[in-house]
Design an enzyme around this catalytic site. Structure first.
Site, PDB file in Angstrom:
ATOM      1  N   THR A  76       0.835  -1.193   0.000  1.00  0.00           N
ATOM      2  CA  THR A  76       0.000   0.000   0.000  1.00  0.00           C
ATOM      3  C   THR A  76       0.874   1.248   0.000  1.00  0.00           C
ATOM      4  O   THR A  76       2.081   1.188   0.200  1.00  0.00           O
ATOM      5  CB  THR A  76      -0.944   0.022   1.214  1.00  0.00           C
ATOM      6  OG1 THR A  76      -0.161  -0.013   2.419  1.00  0.00           O
ATOM      7  CG2 THR A  76      -1.880  -1.167   1.194  1.00  0.00           C
ATOM      8  N   HIS A 131      -6.129   1.031  12.333  1.00  0.00           N
ATOM      9  CA  HIS A 131      -5.047   0.056  12.197  1.00  0.00           C
ATOM     10  C   HIS A 131      -4.106   0.113  13.402  1.00  0.00           C
ATOM     11  O   HIS A 131      -4.145   1.054  14.189  1.00  0.00           O
ATOM     12  CB  HIS A 131      -4.250   0.302  10.916  1.00  0.00           C
ATOM     13  CG  HIS A 131      -4.942  -0.191   9.679  1.00  0.00           C
ATOM     14  ND1 HIS A 131      -5.857   0.563   8.990  1.00  0.00           N
ATOM     15  CD2 HIS A 131      -4.856  -1.383   9.017  1.00  0.00           C
ATOM     16  CE1 HIS A 131      -6.305  -0.128   7.946  1.00  0.00           C
ATOM     17  NE2 HIS A 131      -5.717  -1.305   7.942  1.00  0.00           N
ATOM     18  N   LYS A 135       1.519   0.969  11.644  1.00  0.00           N
ATOM     19  CA  LYS A 135       1.220   1.267  10.236  1.00  0.00           C
ATOM     20  C   LYS A 135       1.711   2.659   9.887  1.00  0.00           C
ATOM     21  O   LYS A 135       1.444   3.628  10.606  1.00  0.00           O
ATOM     22  CB  LYS A 135      -0.278   1.136   9.964  1.00  0.00           C
ATOM     23  CG  LYS A 135      -0.640   1.297   8.491  1.00  0.00           C
ATOM     24  CD  LYS A 135      -2.074   0.887   8.235  1.00  0.00           C
ATOM     25  CE  LYS A 135      -2.463   1.071   6.771  1.00  0.00           C
ATOM     26  NZ  LYS A 135      -1.632   0.246   5.867  1.00  0.00           N
TER      27      LYS A 135
END
Length: 243
Positions: A76, A131, A135
């Protein structure tokens, strides 16, 4: 099927373990700082799975150029030029790209495409993602992909968090990121209407769902023609296989 994993973090290790448990041949994990495995095993690799860091992508695409190796890309935080590079590479290699490899999230997208046209003119829409505290990117790639499913034609202003005297709500969608603890991932889309609220929510309780999805994607894309594939293609393939 012979696979190679790019990335030595938790996801890479979990994919390696799952692949071996299923009887697949995994050559192990490597990255741009330790590229020897890819360079040594290139002629034997069927699929590369990358769930690492955006800095690895261009190196991987260069390495698979001129080969028949397929790529399952799950990193990502990719920039627009990296996404364009993926599309370009798919003309010469099978490429599977998703920001989230959960079946539930794939179905989430399908639900949104059905629900949003019915609600967007009379309901306010907000996205919230949560999250773990390690992260690094925010909002998550999954949240951004949900936003794209909600507003593919960019009819709404996209508001990333709110602060200060923001005034009355306009034609906008709010996107909010929460970070803390060890949460694997929670994504929620809220539709606020007059005297009613509709919530669509997906909770990942461990990274294993992403690992399972990544392996399914690798099995799906092996021996596929060159092209860019997604979780939607995987779902269609699964449904077709059951019919």
């Amino acid at each position: 099927m012979n696979i190679l994993i790019v990335g030595k973090g938790k996801m890479g290790q979990l994919i390696d373990a799952k692949a071996k448990a299923l009887g697949l041949t995994s050559f192990g994990c490597c990255d741009v700082l330790d590229p020897s495995l890819l360079q040594q095993k290139k002629e034997d690799i069927d699929v590369i799975l990358d769930f690492s860091h955006p800095d690895n992508l261009m190196w991987i695409l260069k390495e698979i150029e001129g080969t028949s190796i397929a790529l399952v890309e799950g990193t990502t935080g990719l920039q627009e030029e990296q996404l364009e590079a993926l599309k370009a590479a798919s003309k010469n290699n099978p490429i599977f790209y998703a920001t989230n490899y959960s079946y539930g999230i794939a179905l989430f997208h399908k639900l949104l495409k059905e629900v949003v046209p019915l609600l967007k003119d009379s309901f306010d829409i907000e996205i919230v993602e949560t999250h773990h505290n390690q992260k690094v990117d925010a909002p998550s790639g999954t949240a951004l992909s949900l936003l794209e499913s909600i507003d593919p034609d960019h009819e709404f202003e996209h508001i990333f968090g709110r602060q200060g005297n923001v005034g009355a709500r306009k034609k906008e969608i709010g996107i909010h990121a929460l970070r803390g603890g060890t949460i694997a991932g929670i994504h929620e889309v809220d539709f606020f209407g007059e005297d009613e609220v509709l919530e669509i929510k997906h909770t990942a309780t461990s990274r294993q769902i992403f690992v399972n999805g990544a392996i399914k994607a690798a099995l799906f894309i092996a021996n596929k023609p060159n092209g860019l594939y997604s979780m939607d293609d995987l779902l269609k393939g699964e449904l077709h296989g059951r019919s």
